[in-house]
Design a protein around this motif. Structure first.
Motif, PDB file in Angstrom:
ATOM      1  N   PHE A 142       4.689  -3.382   5.202  1.00  0.00           N
ATOM      2  CA  PHE A 142       3.563  -2.352   4.788  1.00  0.00           C
ATOM      3  C   PHE A 142       2.633  -3.323   3.884  1.00  0.00           C
ATOM      4  O   PHE A 142       2.219  -3.116   2.784  1.00  0.00           O
ATOM      5  CB  PHE A 142       4.087  -1.376   4.357  1.00  0.00           C
ATOM      6  CG  PHE A 142       4.860  -0.317   4.847  1.00  0.00           C
ATOM      7  CD1 PHE A 142       4.465   0.721   5.827  1.00  0.00           C
ATOM      8  CD2 PHE A 142       5.964  -0.493   5.207  1.00  0.00           C
ATOM      9  CE1 PHE A 142       4.755   1.008   6.324  1.00  0.00           C
ATOM     10  CE2 PHE A 142       6.695   0.277   5.974  1.00  0.00           C
ATOM     11  CZ  PHE A 142       6.100   0.999   6.619  1.00  0.00           C
ATOM     12  N   ASN A 143       1.881  -4.597   4.963  1.00  0.00           N
ATOM     13  CA  ASN A 143       1.655  -5.344   3.612  1.00  0.00           C
ATOM     14  C   ASN A 143      -0.032  -4.108   3.083  1.00  0.00           C
ATOM     15  O   ASN A 143      -1.102  -5.355   2.663  1.00  0.00           O
ATOM     16  CB  ASN A 143       1.570  -6.565   3.936  1.00  0.00           C
ATOM     17  CG  ASN A 143       0.336  -6.616   5.361  1.00  0.00           C
ATOM     18  OD1 ASN A 143      -0.516  -5.792   6.174  1.00  0.00           O
ATOM     19  ND2 ASN A 143       0.870  -7.928   6.848  1.00  0.00           N
ATOM     20  N   ASP A 144      -0.932  -3.548   3.336  1.00  0.00           N
ATOM     21  CA  ASP A 144      -2.041  -3.224   3.310  1.00  0.00           C
ATOM     22  C   ASP A 144      -1.383  -1.807   2.205  1.00  0.00           C
ATOM     23  O   ASP A 144      -2.789  -1.288   1.370  1.00  0.00           O
ATOM     24  CB  ASP A 144      -2.097  -2.319   4.555  1.00  0.00           C
ATOM     25  CG  ASP A 144      -1.409  -1.079   4.823  1.00  0.00           C
ATOM     26  OD1 ASP A 144      -0.318  -1.287   4.618  1.00  0.00           O
ATOM     27  OD2 ASP A 144      -1.870  -0.053   5.878  1.00  0.00           O
ATOM     28  N   LYS A 145      -0.215  -2.061   1.419  1.00  0.00           N
ATOM     29  CA  LYS A 145      -0.169  -1.058   0.279  1.00  0.00           C
ATOM     30  C   LYS A 145       0.017  -2.346  -1.068  1.00  0.00           C
ATOM     31  O   LYS A 145       1.097  -3.188  -0.200  1.00  0.00           O
ATOM     32  CB  LYS A 145       0.791  -0.234   0.951  1.00  0.00           C
ATOM     33  CG  LYS A 145       1.117   0.584   1.831  1.00  0.00           C
ATOM     34  CD  LYS A 145       0.330   1.701   1.083  1.00  0.00           C
ATOM     35  CE  LYS A 145       0.160   2.877   3.023  1.00  0.00           C
ATOM     36  NZ  LYS A 145      -0.868   3.975   2.680  1.00  0.00           N
ATOM     37  N   LEU A 146       0.052  -1.357  -2.303  1.00  0.00           N
ATOM     38  CA  LEU A 146       0.368  -1.662  -3.176  1.00  0.00           C
ATOM     39  C   LEU A 146       2.120  -1.691  -3.598  1.00  0.00           C
ATOM     40  O   LEU A 146       2.775  -1.018  -3.111  1.00  0.00           O
ATOM     41  CB  LEU A 146       0.150  -1.259  -4.561  1.00  0.00           C
ATOM     42  CG  LEU A 146      -1.209  -1.801  -4.382  1.00  0.00           C
ATOM     43  CD1 LEU A 146      -1.663  -0.542  -5.900  1.00  0.00           C
ATOM     44  CD2 LEU A 146      -1.991  -3.054  -5.081  1.00  0.00           C
ATOM     45  N   GLU A 147       2.369  -3.251  -3.585  1.00  0.00           N
ATOM     46  CA  GLU A 147       4.164  -3.533  -3.653  1.00  0.00           C
ATOM     47  C   GLU A 147       5.056  -2.866  -3.989  1.00  0.00           C
ATOM     48  O   GLU A 147       5.547  -1.690  -3.398  1.00  0.00           O
ATOM     49  CB  GLU A 147       4.502  -4.431  -4.485  1.00  0.00           C
ATOM     50  CG  GLU A 147       6.004  -4.757  -4.390  1.00  0.00           C
ATOM     51  CD  GLU A 147       6.191  -6.613  -5.210  1.00  0.00           C
ATOM     52  OE1 GLU A 147       7.254  -6.446  -4.889  1.00  0.00           O
ATOM     53  OE2 GLU A 147       5.511  -6.712  -5.911  1.00  0.00           O
ATOM     54  N   GLU A 148       4.531  -1.276  -4.819  1.00  0.00           N
ATOM     55  CA  GLU A 148       5.539   0.181  -5.528  1.00  0.00           C
ATOM     56  C   GLU A 148       4.468   1.006  -4.633  1.00  0.00           C
ATOM     57  O   GLU A 148       5.886   1.942  -5.249  1.00  0.00           O
ATOM     58  CB  GLU A 148       4.523  -0.250  -7.076  1.00  0.00           C
ATOM     59  CG  GLU A 148       3.093   0.638  -6.825  1.00  0.00           C
ATOM     60  CD  GLU A 148       2.063  -0.829  -7.472  1.00  0.00           C
ATOM     61  OE1 GLU A 148       1.138  -0.398  -8.275  1.00  0.00           O
ATOM     62  OE2 GLU A 148       2.420  -1.659  -6.828  1.00  0.00           O
ATOM     63  N   GLU A 149       3.757   1.540  -3.915  1.00  0.00           N
ATOM     64  CA  GLU A 149       3.910   1.892  -3.282  1.00  0.00           C
ATOM     65  C   GLU A 149       4.510   1.615  -1.847  1.00  0.00           C
ATOM     66  O   GLU A 149       4.684   2.946  -0.425  1.00  0.00           O
ATOM     67  CB  GLU A 149       2.476   2.132  -2.267  1.00  0.00           C
ATOM     68  CG  GLU A 149       0.876   2.569  -3.842  1.00  0.00           C
ATOM     69  CD  GLU A 149      -0.266   1.834  -3.649  1.00  0.00           C
ATOM     70  OE1 GLU A 149      -0.610   1.189  -2.790  1.00  0.00           O
ATOM     71  OE2 GLU A 149      -1.028   2.606  -3.924  1.00  0.00           O
TER      72      GLU A 149
END
Length: 331
Positions: A142-149
């Protein structure tokens, strides 16, 4: 009693052990009265093969599944006087190809598949229950998300995939409901409102068409202190922007029970050694979460909503009074 609706053997599953007949014999020896043989469906892309399967072709994998069905039905007849055996399968939802192929497979096989365990083992095409590094790769996808998301995104994708399996196939058994947090069992779904909404959607849908939710003892051997699903599935606690929203006095499993959900036992065994493994830990867990009734599948003359000839029946009397628990005392 006891029952298991979910099992594998090394004869037809490379990450299991033993012959299918050895599995059945052990179930008989341990006093099971109903046992489901439910091998994984074939996979249809080479990239989806597990490391232990890399020497197999896709055609061999497909043939192996059909061999499973033949052997399972032979054993069903051979052991009919000793145990009630049902022949099923466990689903995959890696890509849309798996769903399309399963639809065709079920149509072709007809009554040779007596029931379906609806399970999901992948997110974004990546296994989430193989090992921790692979799970972390699924998170990173899910590299389009921030790590915490990314955790929230993975959980959401998992429950969407689970819903699609239920919507298309109406599986009689919902397999390891919360497998998506295998490597982080202390994680609480309720901190993500969007995830919790998908959980409730899935529970409602499954209850509406009559599915059974498996209480899967395999979680214990994976290091959990509970079976699948974990207790917090139904505690409905939300955490958002510093506010703690709690539906007061929700006991464990209330979200399923509130909607009329029913529970069935599974050992998810992967060989004779795991038949009934950790069933001694189920009574304290079931009592703790307030499950008063257990259900199981039997053959039926009329088709159910999925077009298969089984139905769910309730175990008579108090499940804890059954002699199995006296013969296999809890710890």
């Amino acid at each position: 009693m006891p029952h298991s609706h979910h099992s594998h053997s090394g004869q037809f599953c490379k990450h299991a052990s033993g012959l299918l007949e050895e599995v059945v014999r052990e179930a008989v020896r341990k006093g099971f009265t109903m046992f489901g043989m439910t091998e994984h469906v074939p996979r249809y892309r080479e990239v989806d093969l597990y490391p232990e399967e890399t020497a197999l072709s896709l055609d061999i994998l497909s043939e192996q599944f059909h061999q499973f069905l033949g052997e399972a039905h032979r054993l069903k007849q051979a052991y009919a006087s000793q145990i009630s055996l049902l022949v099923g399968l466990e689903t995959e939802n890696i890509t849309d190809i798996d769903l399309e192929k399963l639809e065709s497979l079920l149509q072709r096989l007809g009554r040779r598949v007596e029931y379906v365990v609806g399970s999901v083992h992948h997110v974004n095409g990546i296994p989430i229950d193989f090992d921790l590094p692979t799970y972390q790769r699924a998170l990173a996808s899910f590299n389009d998300k921030l790590e915490e998301e990314r955790e929230e995104a993975l959980f959401s994708a998992y429950f969407d995939a689970q819903y699609e399996v239920m919507r298309r196939f109406k599986p009689e058994i919902i397999g390891h409901f919360d497998l998506c947090r295998l490597y982080q069992p202390s994680c609480k779904f309720g901190k993500y409102r969007s995830v919790w909404e998908k959980i409730e959607r899935n529970v409602r849908f499954a209850v509406d068409y009559g599915a059974l939710f498996e209480v899967n003892a395999a979680a214990f051997r994976k290091g959990w202190e509970t079976a699948y699903p974990g207790e917090d599935i139904v505690e409905a606690r939300f955490y958002a922007t510093g506010l703690h929203h709690c539906i007061a006095n929700n006991p464990p499993f209330k979200i399923i029970q509130r909607h009329g959900g029913r529970f069935a036992l599974s050992d998810d065994s992967h060989g004779p050694h795991a038949i009934g493994l950790n069933y001694d830990r189920l009574p304290p867990y079931l009592q703790r979460v307030g499950i008063a009734e257990l259900w199981y599948l039997v053959e039926n003359n009329a088709p159910n909503i999925g077009g298969r000839y089984v139905k769910a029946v309730k175990l008579d009397g108090e499940w804890l009074d059954h002699k199995f628990w006296r013969q296999n005392p809890t710890r």
